[in-house]
Structure formats: C-alpha cells, structure tokens
Motif scaffolding. Structure first.
Motif, short mmCIF file in Angstrom:
data_model
loop_
_atom_site.label_atom_id
_atom_site.label_comp_id
_atom_site.label_asym_id
_atom_site.label_seq_id
_atom_site.Cartn_x
_atom_site.Cartn_y
_atom_site.Cartn_z
N ASP A 124 55.53 -45.43 44.56
CA ASP A 124 56.45 -46.57 44.50
C ASP A 124 57.74 -46.10 43.83
O ASP A 124 57.99 -46.38 42.66
N THR A 125 58.58 -45.41 44.61
CA THR A 125 59.76 -44.77 44.03
C THR A 125 60.80 -45.77 43.54
O THR A 125 61.65 -45.43 42.71
N ASN B 207 56.74 -39.73 39.07
CA ASN B 207 57.39 -41.02 38.91
C ASN B 207 56.67 -41.81 37.83
O ASN B 207 55.85 -42.67 38.11
N ARG B 208 56.97 -41.50 36.58
CA ARG B 208 56.25 -42.14 35.48
C ARG B 208 57.09 -42.17 34.21
O ARG B 208 58.07 -41.43 34.08
N PRO C 39 52.83 -50.61 37.65
CA PRO C 39 52.35 -49.23 37.53
C PRO C 39 50.90 -49.19 37.07
O PRO C 39 50.39 -50.16 36.50
N SER C 40 50.25 -48.07 37.31
CA SER C 40 48.97 -47.84 36.65
C SER C 40 49.26 -47.44 35.21
O SER C 40 50.22 -46.71 34.94
N GLU D 250 52.94 -45.05 32.06
CA GLU D 250 53.11 -45.96 33.19
C GLU D 250 53.46 -45.12 34.41
O GLU D 250 54.51 -44.48 34.45
N ASN D 251 52.58 -45.14 35.41
CA ASN D 251 52.74 -44.27 36.58
C ASN D 251 52.89 -45.14 37.83
O ASN D 251 51.98 -45.88 38.20
N TRP D 252 54.07 -45.01 38.48
CA TRP D 252 54.33 -45.76 39.69
C TRP D 252 53.94 -44.99 40.96
O TRP D 252 54.01 -45.54 42.04
N TYR E 241 61.22 -38.51 36.69
CA TYR E 241 61.57 -38.99 38.02
C TYR E 241 62.04 -37.79 38.84
O TYR E 241 63.20 -37.40 38.79
N ARG F 164 59.92 -48.52 42.03
CA ARG F 164 59.27 -49.16 40.87
C ARG F 164 59.31 -50.69 40.98
O ARG F 164 59.65 -51.39 40.01
#
Length: 740
Positions: A473-474, A431-432, A480-481, A468-470, A405, A476
């Motif tokens: 989208d900080t 962000n993941r 997520p992808s 998991e990658n947001w 993060y 969350r």
C-alpha cells in the motif's frame, strides 16, 4: 503515555530534591561552592578523568589539533578499548564499538553531541548513517564502565560524547585551509565571542566547515569516487554576570549539514584487490549517498537554592537516500562477492561485459528520521558529617522514528557505461515506520569518605517500540500491520575509587549492560549483560597512566540485520546470539617526556594505548545473521582483533613541532569462528603511521604538512558489506591556519 511520564518525572524530581534538601539542612556551610553548573556533561575536562570512578578518556582540543583529523576512526585509535572497522577510508560511516560490542554502524554504543543523543533515531533505528563531523569538535569524551549508565539507553560498552566548539569568552576567529592529494580540499572557520552589556553576558558564534575530495578509488569508467560535505553551526547565548546572586545561562544551538558522496557497498574480489586495491567496478558508478541533517537545541543552566539545574530541549532531523547497486543479473552483490566463481555471468558484468537489459538493480535506500526530547538534570553537592555527596537525578522524555520508503531502479551496462532502464513505484521495496517513545530516569550519588569514593547509580528505561508496515500500500491509504514491543528495565551500577596515595587511584565497578531490541524485532528479549572492571590510575606531574581489566558477561547478545552487514536477512530484524563472554585489558599512558630530560626548551609529548580483547560465544546455534552463521562454543566474535596498540611521539620547540602516530591492529575474522582464520574470512593485521610537521610563521599564522599512511601500507579494511575494501593509501596534505 506522555502525561503519565510527566507525573512520574515530577514525583521523582521532588523526591530527589527532598532527599538532598533534608541532608543539607544542617551542613550548608560545608557545601563545595566550585560545582559545575551544567549537569548534562560526560567528563568536562581531562582533569576530571583523574578522580573518575571508572574508565574514561578525554581528548582535548590541543590533542585534536595535532593531526586535525576529520576521520573519527583516526581520532579514537588513541583510546584503549575502542574497536573500529573501517569502510570507506574517510570515516564517513563509522563503525565503532567499545569493549567487544558490535561495531556495525556504531549502533551498540550511546553516541552524543553536547550530551544530546545524536544517532538518527537513537531508540528505533540507531545505526549511525549520520555522524558528527569530527573536524569541528573541541573535545571527545569516552566513558566505559559503571558510569555509562547515566548516558543510556545503551550501557553495554559505554558512551562517546562529541563536544562542539564552545562560544569563546573573548572574541576570536579561527580559519583553516587544507588541501592535498585526490583533489582534497577542507575549509574551516569559526568566529564569535561574548560581550557584557546591560548587566548580562551575550554570546554568539558562527562555525562552518566544508570537505571535498575526488576520492582515491578508481572507477573503471573514470568517474569520481569522492564526496562533498558542508556543516554549519550557529550558537547564541545570554546569561548572568559572574557576580550575579542567581547564576544562569541560556544557549541556543542550530546545526545543518548536507552530504553528497559517491560511496558504494560494492567491494572487490580478492583477485581484483591483489591486482589493484583501489579499483571500483563501473557497475557502482551511479551509487550516491545524499543526506541532510539538522539539529536545534535549547539549554538552560542555573543554580537555585544550592541546586545545579540543567534543562535541555532538542530536536534532530535526518533525511537520506543512499542510491546504490543491490543486484547484478539477479544476484545480490553480497553473494556475488562472497562466491564469484559461482556467478560467472554476473562477475563478467563487474569486469566490464555488457549486462542484460535492466540487469543492474539499484535501490533507493530512502529514509527520513526524526528525534526530539527534553531532559532535566538536578544536582547538588553536600555533606552529612564527614561524608561528602554529589547527588543528581535526571529525567529524559524522548521520541524518535524512522520512515523507510524505498524503491528500485533497473539499469543497463553497455560498453562500460550505464543507462537507465526502468523503476518500480516509490515505496514498493520497503514501506514502513519504526518508532519509539521512552522515559529514562537516572539517579546517582558520588559518596566521598576520606580517600574513598563510592558511586552508586540507577537507571530506569520504559521504552515503547512500534513498527507500522503498509507493505504494497504505497499510498498508505489503508491500515498498516502493527508490531509493538514494550520494554521496562532497571539498570543498576556501582563504581568505587580509592586514592591509595597522592596521584594513585584504585578503581573498579560493576553495572548492568543493556541494549534495547528494535521495533519489529524477532529477538525475544533485549540485550543484557553484567559488566565488571578493575583498574589503577597513576598521575605524577605531566605523566598519566591507567591499567584496566574488564569482563562483560552477556546473557543474550543481539545482532541486527542491516545491508552493511551483508544482508541475507530481513533488514531491521534482530537475532539472538545467546551467552557471550568478553574479557580484556586496557593500558594507556600519556605525558611529556621532557620531564625526564635536561631543560633544553624541547617538549616530547608521548602517548601509548594498548588493548587485549577476547570475545567468545558460549553456546552453539545456527543463525541467518551473516556475521555469525553456524556458531560453536568458543567461537570468536567477528571484527574484534585480539590485540591493538597505538603509539604517539612528538618533539616541539618554539615555533615548530613534529608528531608521529603509529597504530597497529591484529588480524581479525569477518565471521564467527575459531582457530586459524581462513583466507576468505581474514582481515589482515596492519600498521598505519601518520605524520604532522607544523611551523608557526607568526603568533597568529601556522602552516603544517600532514601525511596519512606514511608507509603507504596496502591493507584490507573490511570484507563487508560486500567484498574486499581498501584502506586509505598514502595521502599528502598541506594546511595554513590563522587565529586572532
């Protein structure tokens, strides 16, 4: 998934117990009663190396105490086959490989403390931004060859296990104070012991260490470049007495450490290095690593029905934010230091010119790591006729994750001073969450037939990796992808040892090398190889020697993109390097030369370690991974010197001692290539000499003078992450230690 793993683990454990029980039903009286109970160990003692069916080294407390190093690089130089890349001069972020594996952040070898995986997230993010403080260790164990399959997940080069200070059988206290140049101060203390009360043996121990220094690098604005690290360990135990019918031992260990270090990835141009190798540009003055680490473990050891049973539950947490310079006037520091002539404005800022408003970009490399697991190892020694067995089966359930993060700040340099300008939203840079769940099972049997020992082993790893990658989208709030990868692998190995005569052992082995891919990896397959070794080990009185040849045949070498390798790619991605062959020779000798002199009361401890390594790519390809680039068959791997040697000599009598250690490392290249090494890619050969002189004032009080880099050799330790980096200059230290 956890329930299925537990069922599998139970079935295999039952099968292992049944096999050992059936084999021993008729030969119980032949069982060796002098077993080690704790099965989650690597070697256990220097004596165990002598008959080990493979290459191994055990550095005991007496050896570690000679130079009392807190830099693990200096400690491991005495072991052949260990490859090291320095970075900061103090060993804060070690880069260690074994037999030609990658060195970056020690991520290609298995690291443990007391048998517990100690990398921040051993499967999902193994880069060792946390590393156990070497100054509080009582031993270091290094295992290479086929026996490494017991200690996965990474079995390519081998494993390193750091043995923390055990609770003493008798009450004891050790306190040491050391200080010296660069305003360096080290404090260490341990107190504790065991008592027998109420029919049980109770133990407790408290250990504390603190290391601080202002650092040896010289910021242009005069600020400090050092660090402060505190490390605390608490151990408590309870167990049976020696005459118990069923021996058992329960031990809790709790550890906490925190670090504040003024470290940076920013190095120097070659011109600036030649003028002053210890210089640091003001643009990196705000760079700081802040980190906290904790570990809790509970270990239960018993012998039940002839079986040695060890159960270990553990949990580690690591939080860190490495706030450091990332770009200057829009140019990455890696590109800037690689080609300073192409970025005159940015180079001018490094040299003290005013930047544009917000012209310095500093990144919060903020990450939280967690790891937890439970492992069970059951062993039994038995015999079937004239054939002896030391059988064990082990199961480990493990999960870990890294929460990444990150965000950036913009600063302005004016009159050689830095001022904050602005920052982005936390989480906007990265962000993941990368995570892993793993089931590991190993089975091994040391089969002894007269003077011959066969050590077949098998390891199974079932690994589930997820990213998991947001993205932007900080908070969350959305989904997520997700990228997932499942890896199942069977890792066989066989070690052979034959005692040709008293003290002379011939050994060899073959095993599968394996390193799992990372979550979200662009690599198509895990790293795999077939590794071979053959050697001789001879022990005569106090002299022990070993010679080992090895060959590691990689099907697919993996490289991981990290900021510490120079960046230029998406951090966390992995790259295929194709086939690689690593060939090498390791020689070592150690003993007391007083055995060959008249009885004068002197001792002459001596040691020798020599390594020859040839590591070459076997195919042609182009890669965005900076240490590789454009590769041709026969190109050498980066940061693997062809030759390296270490010699230790000492003299001691009664209350005083003098020890010298000389380490030589051949030149190496920073990126893959062949032929003569271009100046901009060359890490020069260097020789480092350390000296320690000690004197026992009383039986409980000792003083020592230590000199690191006695000849004050100036050398380039590395060309990465960004620019030339100096090694530690000569440093004088004085210490006083009491034991009672």
């Amino acid at each position: 998934m956890e329930m299925n793993y537990l069922k599998i683990a139970g079935v295999l454990t039952s099968l292992g117990l049944a096999q050992a029980g059936i084999a021993t039903a008729q030969t119980e009286d032949q069982v060796d009663q002098n077993r080690r109970l704790d099965q989650i160990v690597v070697l256990g003692s220097a004596q165990d190396v002598t008959t080990f069916a493979g290459s191994a080294a055990y550095l005991e407390a007496d050896l570690l105490d000679v130079h009392a190093d807190t830099d693990v690089h200096r400690i491991l130089r005495v072991v052949p086959g260990v490859n090291i890349q320095e970075e900061d001069g103090f060993g804060l972020r070690p880069n260690i490989g074994l037999r030609g594996t990658g060195l970056d952040r020690s991520s290609k070898i298995t690291l443990m403390e007391d048998g517990v995986l100690i990398a921040p997230a051993p499967y999902a993010a193994p880069s060792a931004y946390y590393f156990p403080r070497a100054g509080r260790m009582s031993a270091v164990e290094v295992v290479k060859g086929p026996s490494a399959i017991k200690y996965g997940p990474r079995t390519q080069g081998g494993s390193i296990n750091f043995v923390s200070t055990p609770i003493s059988d008798d009450p004891r206290t050790i306190a040491r104070l050391q200080g010296g140049q660069f305003n360096t101060l080290s404090l260490y203390g341990v107190t504790g012991g065991k008592i027998e009360k109420g029919g049980l043996v109770w133990g407790g121990q408290i250990e504390a260490a603190k290391d601080t220094t202002d650092g040896f690098k010289e910021l242009d604005n005069g600020a400090d470049t050092g660090f402060s690290i505190e490390d605390y360990v608490l151990k408590t135990s309870v167990g049976s007495t020696d005459n118990a019918t069923i021996p058992w031992h329960l031990e809790f260990k709790g550890q906490y450490s925190d670090e504040i270090s003024d470290e940076t990835y920013l190095g120097l141009t070659r011109e600036d290095f030649n003028a002053n190798p210890d210089r640091r540009y003001t643009a990196s003055a705000e760079d700081e690593m802040s980190a906290e680490h904790s570990e809790q473990s509970l270990r239960f050891v018993t012998e039940l029905g002839g079986f040695d049973i060890t159960t270990l539950a553990y949990q580690t947490e690591f939080k860190r934010d490495w706030f450091k310079l990332d770009r200057v006037e829009g140019v990455s520091i890696s590109s800037l230091l690689a080609s300073p002539e192409n970025y005159t404005d940015a180079l001018g800022v490094l040299h003290g010119a005013d930047s544009s408003a917000g012209g310095l970009r500093l990144k919060h490399n903020n990450r939280d790591y967690e790891a937890r697991g439970i492992q069970l190892v059951i062993g039994r020694e038995f015999a079937t006729g004239a054939i002896g067995h030391a059988f064990e089966v082990g199961i480990r359930l493990h999960e870990d994750e890294m929460d990444r993060y990150q965000w950036v700040e913009y600063w302005t340099q004016t009159n050689n001073d830095l001022a904050f300008d602005s920052q982005t939203v936390p989480g906007s840079d990265s962000n993941r969450i990368d995570s892993a769940e793993a089931l590991a099972i190993h089975i091994k049997d040391d089969i002894t037939i007269g003077r011959l020992t066969l050590s077949p082993g098998l390891r199974f790893e079932d690994i589930s990796l997820k990213r998991e990658n947001w993205g932007s989208d900080t908070d969350r709030l959305g989904a997520p992808s997700i990228t997932e990868n499942d890896v199942d692998v069977v890792i066989p190995g066989l070690g052979v040892s034959y005692e040709a005569s008293d003290g002379l052992f011939i050994f060899g082995g073959v095993h599968k090398g394996f390193s799992p891919p990372a979550p979200g990896s662009t690599a198509d397959a895990p790293e795999e190889a077939i590794n071979y070794e053959a050697g001789l080990r001879w022990t005569a009185g106090p002299i022990a020697t070993e010679a080992v040849a090895f060959f590691n045949d990689y099907d697919n070498l993996l490289g991981a993109c990290t900021a510490s390798t120079g960046g230029g790619c998406d951090i966390g991605d992995q790259f295929n390097g194709g086939a690689v062959e690593v060939t090498g020779l390791e020689l070592s000798a150690r003993g007391d030369l007083a055995e060959f002199t008249a009885d004068t009361g002197f001792s002459f401890p001596a040691s020798l370690a020599f390594t020859w390594t040839q590591a070459e790519f076997q195919s042609a390809f182009s890669s965005d991974y900076e240490p590789w680039g454009d590769v041709s068959p026969g190109d050498e791997l980066p940061y693997i010197p062809e030759f390296q040697a270490n010699i230790g000599l000492g003299i001691a009598r009664d209350a005083w001692s003098l020890d010298i250690n000389a380490n030589w490392q051949d030149e190496a290249r920073a990126t893959a290539g062949s032929g003569s090494i271009a100046l901009d890619d060359k890490i020069d050969a260097r020789t480092l000499v350390d000296l320690t002189a000690g004197y026992d004032i009383t039986e409980t009080l000792r003083v020592a003078l230590r000199v690191k880099n006695l000849t004050d050799e100036v050398y380039v330790a590395a060309l990465r992450p960004s620019g030339l980096r100096p090694g530690l200059p000569r440093q004088f230290l004085m210490s006083i230690e009491t034991r009672f």
